[in-house]
Design a protein around this motif. Structure first.
Motif, PDB file in Angstrom:
ATOM      1  N   VAL A   1      96.301-127.381  12.431  1.00  0.00           N
ATOM      2  CA  VAL A   1      95.312-127.437  11.356  1.00  0.00           C
ATOM      3  C   VAL A   1      94.494-128.722  11.403  1.00  0.00           C
ATOM      4  N   LEU A   2      95.117-129.866  11.688  1.00  0.00           N
ATOM      5  CA  LEU A   2      94.394-131.140  11.652  1.00  0.00           C
ATOM      6  C   LEU A   2      93.228-131.169  12.640  1.00  0.00           C
ATOM      7  N   PRO A   3      93.422-130.882  13.925  1.00  0.00           N
ATOM      8  CA  PRO A   3      92.245-130.893  14.811  1.00  0.00           C
ATOM      9  C   PRO A   3      91.236-129.797  14.471  1.00  0.00           C
ATOM     10  N   ALA A   4      91.710-128.648  13.978  1.00  0.00           N
ATOM     11  CA  ALA A   4      90.776-127.583  13.600  1.00  0.00           C
ATOM     12  C   ALA A   4      89.875-128.024  12.460  1.00  0.00           C
ATOM     13  N   LEU A   5      90.427-128.743  11.494  1.00  0.00           N
ATOM     14  CA  LEU A   5      89.612-129.248  10.387  1.00  0.00           C
ATOM     15  C   LEU A   5      88.572-130.240  10.878  1.00  0.00           C
ATOM     16  N   VAL A   6      88.952-131.092  11.813  1.00  0.00           N
ATOM     17  CA  VAL A   6      88.007-132.077  12.347  1.00  0.00           C
ATOM     18  C   VAL A   6      86.878-131.367  13.097  1.00  0.00           C
TER      19      VAL A   6
END
Length: 561
Positions: free
Chosen positions: A299-304
């Motif tokens: 989720v973290l890289p996808a949000l970025v």
């Protein structure tokens, strides 16, 4: 020449210039109070039932929960009742919000109050998540799938059902983040103010909320600036959002200065430890995320990516909050601000922020939204057995492995946790039952409530005890050095390293003092009678309260006020 006076801007014109919805209700999701009530009731009942099974039948009891519940019991029923019993070693509202559960002593001394202390807040968290899922425009089957898959995560179940304080502060943090999402979607300025209030209350239930609040301030100001809002609107909205949290921080800092002599004791003076070597912190942080909340790694890289590619400020804000949730345990361990460095409990916040981020990705990606939500449900379901294994093997934990053993092996009374702590509550129950049956005079049992809180809670009668909250440490110390002039009994923990009273009477704590004869003993406690003629020997230990154990001192610091 006639001077032309500037005409005041009418309120209607000023509101018309704002980029936010001011003075009007914008389009939003339909209100469904019945659905929110149903979600709350479902999870509250489920977690209370599971917690009752774990606590009452399997005897897996977290003593931190007993401590906080005993403090609230003392707020109502101590002699005299004392708000100071809340203490300073936890964020104050994480204890004080439990006070309604201990108004009735019979409920307070029942073990069923333990799961209630967390189940109600966990249910509130799930209710906020359901509202967020509705704002992501997801259909009911997907909403139910996300909630049930998350709610069935073993780590979530444990912290929702065990009376732990995690969901107390997370319920307000998630509500605040949900309000920011509502503001971003609707431009309704009311949601900014609601978010500010949630973060303010959340700060006094868990200081980690402040990090999310700081990102929220930057998000509000940044979004308004990008939308072309005037300086007055940006400043007014940001100040309105920030004021409640800034106020409570200032107020709590002032209390710490007045009562403890250190304005930042709430940050630096709580549970300091030797921490972990700096070289181990990075690896331990990665293991915490991989073992406890692997969803965050996706989720973290996808949000970025979504935030940058689609200029989605909220995606970047949620990425920042998730990154903070991951980094905060490492920073606390590095600065030695916690006695539980990189504890598995920290994965709960990471998991919840990852789910919130995943839900927003489903909304932001629009056409692929349902596919993203379906992937989120699948990931949560796959993580259930993984988390179950993690709770059994993760090195930095409290009772997680014991909870797993309770499911697979049965009653855990007398077992030993991975941390080395004894499991169970039979000693507290036996001692409390004897006291209720044989002691009636108020203030007749001298004890260090920072160590014997479990017995006090299960009696439902804190007024029977002369404790450190009653009149402060000075008066308690005087009674401890001359018990015959004050009390009839001493309740001592066998642990002389932490119990201040046991330090004064180590032989009595061992049951070998011929002058202080035990009237009731268990493996953890001894209750000794104090003869009216008892005089302490000249060579007996003398208590130095300034050198008291940090946890004991913090828990009763307010008693001197």
């Amino acid at each position: 020449m006639t001077e032309v006076m500037p005409q005041p801007i009418r309120r209607r014109d000023r509101e018309a210039q704002a980029v936010q919805a001011v003075g009007r209700r914008p389009s939003d999701i339909e209100r469904r109070p019945w659905e929110s009530a149903a979600v709350f009731a479902l999870f509250a009942l489920a977690y209370t039932a599971i917690g009752g099974w774990l606590v009452v039948q399997r005897h897996v009891v977290g003593f931190e929960a007993l401590d906080r519940l005993n403090r609230t019991l003392m707020v109502w029923h101590n002699d005299p009742p004392k708000l100071a019993a809340v203490g300073f070693d936890h964020a104050p509202l994480s204890t004080l919000l439990l006070a309604p559960l201990t108004v009735v002593p019979a409920l307070a001394r029942s073990l069923w109050v333990v799961p209630l202390a967390s189940a109600l807040f966990a249910a509130g968290t799930m209710t906020s998540l359901n509202t967020l899922l509705r704002r992501a425009l997801l259909p009911a089957p997907l909403r139910a799938g996300v909630l049930l898959a998350l709610g069935a995560n073993p780590l979530v179940v444990w912290y929702a059902a065990s009376g732990a304080r995690e969901f107390v502060w997370l319920s307000f943090a998630v509500a605040g983040i949900g309000a920011l999402v509502a503001w971003y979607v609707t431009a309704d300025v009311r949601f900014v103010m609601i978010a500010g209030l949630c973060f303010a209350v959340g700060t006094l239930t868990g200081y980690g909320t402040l990090a999310f609040f700081g990102i929220g301030v930057a998000l509000v100001a940044g979004v308004l600036g990008r939308l072309g809002a005037g300086s007055d609107e940006v400043e007014g909205t940001t100040v309105g959002f920030a004021t409640p949290a800034v106020y409570v921080v200032a107020l709590w800092t002032a209390f710490n200065l007045l009562l403890l002599g250190d304005p930042i004791a709430w940050v630096t003076g709580q549970h300091q430890s030797t921490g972990l070597p700096a070289g181990e912190i990075l690896g331990a942080t990665l293991r915490l995320v991989v073992d406890g909340a692997p969803l965050a790694l996706v989720v973290l890289p996808a949000l970025v990516v979504v935030g940058v590619a689609r200029r989605n400020a909220l995606a970047l804000g949620l990425a920042g909050m998730l990154a903070v949730a991951i980094a905060a345990p490492a920073v606390a361990a590095w600065l030695h601000l916690t006695d539980e460095p990189l504890h598995l409990r920290n994965a709960v916040a990471v998991l919840l922020l990852a789910v919130v981020g995943g839900v927003w990705l489903a909304r932001a990606l629009e056409e692929q939204g349902r596919l993203v939500a379906g992937g989120l449900v699948a990931a949560l379901l796959v993580s259930i057995p993984w988390t179950f294994h993690t709770m059994r093997t993760y090195p930095y934990q409290d009772l997680e492995s014991v909870a797993v053993a309770a499911v697979t092996d049965g009653d855990q009374e007398g077992a030993t946790a991975m941390s080395g702590a004894a499991v169970g509550i039979a000693d507290e129950q036996e001692m409390a039952a004897w006291i209720r049956a044989h002691v009636t005079r108020r203030g007749s049992i001298l004890t260090d409530n920072a160590q014997t809180f479990g017995v006090m809670l299960l009696t439902g009668r804190p007024d029977l005890f002369d404790d450190r909250v009653d009149a402060g440490d000075a008066a308690w110390s005087a009674a401890a050095h001359d018990p015959a002039g004050h009390v009839d009994l001493l309740l001592l923990s066998r642990d002389t390293s932490r119990d201040l009273l046991s330090r004064l009477y180590p032989a009595a704590a061992a049951g070998t003092d011929p002058a202080l004869v035990p009237v009731m003993t268990t493996d953890r406690y001894v209750l000794v009678g104090v003869p009216a003629t008892y005089v302490r020997p000249d060579d007996a230990p003398v208590l130095d309260t300034t050198a008291a154990d940090a946890a004991s001192t913090a828990s009763t610091a307010g008693a001197t006020s």
